[in-house]
Design a protein around this motif. Structure first.
Motif, short mmCIF file in Angstrom:
data_model
loop_
_atom_site.label_atom_id
_atom_site.label_comp_id
_atom_site.label_asym_id
_atom_site.label_seq_id
_atom_site.Cartn_x
_atom_site.Cartn_y
_atom_site.Cartn_z
N ALA A 11 0.06 6.65 -6.76
CA ALA A 11 -1.20 7.33 -7.10
C ALA A 11 -1.10 8.84 -6.88
N VAL A 12 -0.54 9.26 -5.74
CA VAL A 12 -0.45 10.69 -5.43
C VAL A 12 0.51 11.39 -6.40
N PRO A 72 0.80 -1.23 0.00
CA PRO A 72 0.00 0.00 0.00
C PRO A 72 0.83 1.28 0.00
N VAL A 73 2.04 1.22 0.58
CA VAL A 73 2.90 2.41 0.58
C VAL A 73 3.30 2.76 -0.85
N VAL A 105 0.16 4.10 -2.75
CA VAL A 105 -0.22 5.47 -2.39
C VAL A 105 0.74 6.47 -3.01
N THR A 146 5.22 1.05 -9.16
CA THR A 146 3.95 0.58 -8.59
C THR A 146 3.48 -0.67 -9.32
#
Length: 283
Positions: A21-22, A14-15, A18, A63
């Motif tokens: 995505a950001v 998830p790190v 995130v 990612t």
């Protein structure tokens, strides 16, 4: 077998997700802002768009790669399958292209700032949008070609050494250009101060901050490559290599930091962001 007491440091998926995505949202915002605001239609902001695009590629690639690793761990993908290996080569090529392209983009921005500061009266004759387009084409073409060559022949130690040397030489060249600019800026301090709002001086300082962030975020990754080449079986080197996922997180974070620097240092870009996000002039 290499022996070490340092366990591999794992970063939760998830790190990575995130951060990817950001950073994608931030860098796309930069690109859209530059395209949408005619006041930002200049060679420097074209190069900044290029840098934002390379940052986006780097974040998406890592990612994507980490998602594949998660799927492989749960048995949904073969770690050494033919299609997976080819896909991994594509992702490695994109990552290398983002690195090479970022270096060339920084160099283009540095040259643009040099011309802006010390050849202000002839700037629009020297750095035209047409020439900026040619430079961008050369950056993306050379980045793609070099990335494919690096990945295809990366098993050869000579290629890995060339990759690391390219990184070090690029840093030295760009740092030399920065130092030279600031030395000349001090000599011409009165002329620089006479420019409207000192904007040209701020441009050089912004470039320095951007480049400093790039070095901090990418240097640990390249130290990892140097260690692989120099001491692959040393347990102390293996301790550093156990932090590889943290190095990747730091590398991906570079794509988060750059847009924040743009927004903080550029009044026009910051104003455009506010208009886009708050829709203050929407009918």
């Amino acid at each position: 077998m290499n022996r070490t007491d340092c366990p591999e440091v794992k970063v939760p998926f998830p790190v990575f997700f995130v951060i990817g995505a950001v950073s994608l949202a931030e860098n796309l915002l930069v690109v859209v802002a530059v395209i949408g605001n005619r006041n930002l239609h200049s060679p420097m902001y074209c190069f900044i768009c290029s840098l934002a695009a390379f940052n986006t590629i780097a974040s998406l690639t890592k990612t994507w790669e980490n998602l594949m690793m998660v799927l492989a761990d749960v048995g949904q993908l073969e770690k050494r399958g033919t299609s997976e290996t080819k896909l991994d080569d594509v992702m490695d090529s994109l990552l290398c292209m983002s690195f090479v392209g970022s270096i060339f983009s920084f160099l283009a921005i540095a040259v643009d700032r040099y011309i802006t500061i010390f050849h202000a009266l002839r700037y629009h004759n020297i750095m035209t949008m047409k020439r900026a387009g040619v430079i961008l084409g050369a950056i993306w073409t050379s980045g793609g070609v070099l990335a494919v060559l690096m990945v295809k022949f990366f098993d050869f130690k000579f290629i890995m050494i060339c990759f690391v040397v390219f990184f070090i030489v690029s840093l030295v060249v760009i740092c030399f250009l920065y130092v030279y600019m600031f030395m000349l800026a001090r000599i011409h301090a009165k002329s620089i101060a006479a420019l409207p709002d000192g904007s040209r001086g701020r441009g050089a300082l912004t470039l320095t901050i951007l480049f400093g962030a790039f070095v901090v975020c990418w240097a640990p990754f390249f130290l990892h490559l140097i260690i692989i080449t120099v001491c692959p079986m040393n347990p102390y080197c293996e301790c550093y290599r156990s932090l590889f996922q943290l190095h990747v997180v730091l590398m991906m974070s570079h794509a988060l930091i750059d847009p924040a620097i743009y927004a903080f240092r550029s009044v026009e870009l910051r104003h455009t962001f506010k208009k886009m996000l708050l829709c203050s002039e929407c009918q």
